[in-house]
Scaffold this motif. Sequence first.
Motif, mmCIF file in Angstrom:
data_model
loop_
_atom_site.group_PDB
_atom_site.id
_atom_site.type_symbol
_atom_site.label_atom_id
_atom_site.label_comp_id
_atom_site.label_asym_id
_atom_site.label_seq_id
_atom_site.Cartn_x
_atom_site.Cartn_y
_atom_site.Cartn_z
ATOM 1 N N MET A 63 -33.237 -75.606 48.979
ATOM 2 C CA MET A 63 -32.251 -76.043 49.960
ATOM 3 C C MET A 63 -31.734 -77.437 49.609
ATOM 4 O O MET A 63 -30.522 -77.690 49.638
ATOM 5 C CB MET A 63 -32.875 -76.051 51.362
ATOM 6 C CG MET A 63 -31.900 -76.434 52.461
ATOM 7 S SD MET A 63 -32.720 -76.511 54.074
ATOM 8 C CE MET A 63 -33.319 -74.830 54.202
ATOM 9 N N ALA A 64 -32.643 -78.343 49.254
ATOM 10 C CA ALA A 64 -32.229 -79.703 48.888
ATOM 11 C C ALA A 64 -31.334 -79.690 47.660
ATOM 12 O O ALA A 64 -30.360 -80.442 47.578
ATOM 13 C CB ALA A 64 -33.462 -80.572 48.646
ATOM 14 N N SER A 65 -31.645 -78.815 46.701
ATOM 15 C CA SER A 65 -30.826 -78.720 45.497
ATOM 16 C C SER A 65 -29.412 -78.254 45.831
ATOM 17 O O SER A 65 -28.430 -78.753 45.273
ATOM 18 C CB SER A 65 -31.478 -77.749 44.501
ATOM 19 O OG SER A 65 -30.748 -77.681 43.304
ATOM 20 N N ARG A 66 -29.289 -77.319 46.767
ATOM 21 C CA ARG A 66 -27.964 -76.825 47.174
ATOM 22 C C ARG A 66 -27.184 -77.873 47.958
ATOM 23 O O ARG A 66 -25.957 -77.822 48.027
ATOM 24 C CB ARG A 66 -28.114 -75.559 48.025
ATOM 25 C CG ARG A 66 -28.634 -74.344 47.267
ATOM 26 C CD ARG A 66 -28.430 -73.082 48.077
ATOM 27 N NE ARG A 66 -29.128 -73.118 49.344
ATOM 28 C CZ ARG A 66 -30.365 -72.654 49.541
ATOM 29 N NH1 ARG A 66 -31.027 -72.123 48.524
ATOM 30 N NH2 ARG A 66 -30.929 -72.706 50.735
ATOM 31 N N MET A 67 -27.904 -78.846 48.544
ATOM 32 C CA MET A 67 -27.264 -79.879 49.363
ATOM 33 C C MET A 67 -27.087 -81.180 48.578
ATOM 34 O O MET A 67 -27.175 -82.275 49.142
ATOM 35 C CB MET A 67 -28.089 -80.113 50.631
ATOM 36 C CG MET A 67 -28.223 -78.869 51.498
ATOM 37 S SD MET A 67 -29.278 -79.109 52.945
ATOM 38 C CE MET A 67 -28.267 -80.219 53.913
ATOM 39 N N ASN A 68 -26.859 -81.046 47.284
ATOM 40 C CA ASN A 68 -26.606 -82.213 46.422
ATOM 41 C C ASN A 68 -27.766 -83.206 46.389
ATOM 42 O O ASN A 68 -27.565 -84.414 46.246
ATOM 43 C CB ASN A 68 -25.321 -82.930 46.839
ATOM 44 C CG ASN A 68 -24.088 -82.064 46.638
ATOM 45 O OD1 ASN A 68 -23.987 -81.353 45.652
ATOM 46 N ND2 ASN A 68 -23.169 -82.114 47.589
ATOM 47 N N GLY A 69 -28.976 -82.690 46.554
ATOM 48 C CA GLY A 69 -30.156 -83.523 46.371
ATOM 49 C C GLY A 69 -30.561 -84.358 47.556
ATOM 50 O O GLY A 69 -31.472 -85.178 47.450
ATOM 51 N N MET A 70 -29.915 -84.187 48.715
ATOM 52 C CA MET A 70 -30.272 -84.937 49.919
ATOM 53 C C MET A 70 -30.576 -83.971 51.063
ATOM 54 O O MET A 70 -29.841 -83.002 51.264
ATOM 55 C CB MET A 70 -29.141 -85.879 50.335
ATOM 56 C CG MET A 70 -28.922 -87.048 49.388
ATOM 57 S SD MET A 70 -30.317 -88.206 49.447
ATOM 58 C CE MET A 70 -29.728 -89.453 48.282
ATOM 59 N N ILE A 71 -31.641 -84.255 51.803
ATOM 60 C CA ILE A 71 -32.015 -83.361 52.892
ATOM 61 C C ILE A 71 -32.628 -84.142 54.040
ATOM 62 O O ILE A 71 -33.229 -85.205 53.826
ATOM 63 C CB ILE A 71 -32.992 -82.271 52.382
ATOM 64 C CG1 ILE A 71 -33.045 -81.084 53.347
ATOM 65 C CG2 ILE A 71 -34.382 -82.854 52.133
ATOM 66 C CD1 ILE A 71 -33.740 -79.878 52.756
ATOM 67 N N ARG A 72 -32.450 -83.621 55.258
ATOM 68 C CA ARG A 72 -33.042 -84.205 56.459
ATOM 69 C C ARG A 72 -33.961 -83.171 57.101
ATOM 70 O O ARG A 72 -33.765 -81.956 56.902
ATOM 71 C CB ARG A 72 -31.952 -84.587 57.456
ATOM 72 C CG ARG A 72 -30.894 -85.544 56.924
ATOM 73 C CD ARG A 72 -29.714 -85.612 57.883
ATOM 74 N NE ARG A 72 -29.102 -84.285 58.034
ATOM 75 C CZ ARG A 72 -28.230 -83.954 58.986
ATOM 76 N NH1 ARG A 72 -27.858 -84.856 59.885
ATOM 77 N NH2 ARG A 72 -27.716 -82.724 59.044
ATOM 78 N N PRO A 73 -34.941 -83.620 57.884
ATOM 79 C CA PRO A 73 -35.794 -82.649 58.576
ATOM 80 C C PRO A 73 -35.007 -81.654 59.411
ATOM 81 O O PRO A 73 -35.349 -80.461 59.468
ATOM 82 C CB PRO A 73 -36.689 -83.542 59.451
ATOM 83 C CG PRO A 73 -36.778 -84.825 58.696
ATOM 84 C CD PRO A 73 -35.431 -85.004 58.074
ATOM 85 N N VAL A 74 -33.911 -82.115 60.042
ATOM 86 C CA VAL A 74 -33.113 -81.209 60.864
ATOM 87 C C VAL A 74 -32.492 -80.108 60.016
ATOM 88 O O VAL A 74 -32.294 -78.974 60.495
ATOM 89 C CB VAL A 74 -32.028 -81.986 61.648
ATOM 90 C CG1 VAL A 74 -30.993 -82.585 60.697
ATOM 91 C CG2 VAL A 74 -31.363 -81.098 62.682
ATOM 92 N N ASP A 75 -32.192 -80.396 58.750
ATOM 93 C CA ASP A 75 -31.655 -79.364 57.859
ATOM 94 C C ASP A 75 -32.688 -78.266 57.616
ATOM 95 O O ASP A 75 -32.350 -77.077 57.553
ATOM 96 C CB ASP A 75 -31.244 -79.977 56.518
ATOM 97 C CG ASP A 75 -30.126 -81.003 56.675
ATOM 98 O OD1 ASP A 75 -29.234 -80.779 57.505
ATOM 99 O OD2 ASP A 75 -30.167 -82.033 55.961
ATOM 100 N N VAL A 76 -33.943 -78.661 57.486
ATOM 101 C CA VAL A 76 -35.020 -77.697 57.277
ATOM 102 C C VAL A 76 -35.223 -76.871 58.549
ATOM 103 O O VAL A 76 -35.419 -75.652 58.496
ATOM 104 C CB VAL A 76 -36.321 -78.405 56.862
ATOM 105 C CG1 VAL A 76 -37.458 -77.403 56.720
ATOM 106 C CG2 VAL A 76 -36.114 -79.180 55.567
#
Length: 226
Positions: free
Chosen positions: A163-176
Motif C-alpha cells: 500500500m505504501a509503495s502504491r502511495m508514492n512511499g508515504m503512508i498514514r495510520p488512517v490509510d491502513v
Amino acid sequence: MGFAEEHQRWLGYHKKCRTGERLDRLDRGHRHGEQMFVERVWWPIFGKLDDLHPEYEVADWRGRPYFVDFVWKPGQVKFAIEIKGYGPHVQNTDRTRYRQELNRETYLQIAGYRVIAIPYDDLESAPEQTISLLKAVLTPSLLKTSSEGSSQFTRIERDILRMASRMNGMIRPVDVVEGLGVNRRTARKYINILCEKGKFKPVLAQDSSRVCRYELIHSFIDSEIW
C-alpha cells in the motif's frame, strides 16, 4: 530524511564507535571519492546506508591492520568495496606497495569477502553504469539473504508495504485503517513493527515533534521480497 542528513547521521554513528587510529583513518579516508560512491551509487540503489561500514579494518595475511574503503555485511554475505583511482593504483611507482595491495585483495577473498573494485572516474562520468554493474553483483546474495529471512514479514505487513509503495512511499495510520479495514490501534502496531524492521521512517509535521506520516525505505529488490 534526504541523503545529506542521512550521510551525516551515518558518519557520526561510525565516528562515535571509534577511537585512535580507527577514528583517524575514517577522518582521513572517507573523502571525495568515497563520498561520491555513497551519494551517486549506493544511495540511489538502497535509499539507506544500513550495514555499510566505511574505512573498515581487517587484518591482512601478515596480521597487520588494513582499512577497506567500504565493507557491506547485510547477513551471512560480506563484500569489500574499494574505490580505485587511476594514479595511485595504475601508475604507482612503489612496486612493493602495489604488490602488497594485490595480495591484500586476494587475502580478502580467502577470508570470505567478495571484492568489488569501483573506478573513480566512473563515479564522476558514468555512475549509472556503476549502479547497473553493482546491482548485478549484489542481487543474487540479496535474494538469498531475503529468502532465508522471508518470514520476517507477515501477510498484513506485506499488505501495508504494498500500500505504501502504491502511495508514492508515504503512508498514514488512517490509510491502513481505510485500506485494510483494521482498527487504528492495529494499524499503528504494524507500522511501528515495520519501523523497527527498517522499512518505515517516521516523518515529523513541520515545526512540530508530532509524527504525521511514515516514509517507506525502498530497496531495489522489494518486488522480490513482497
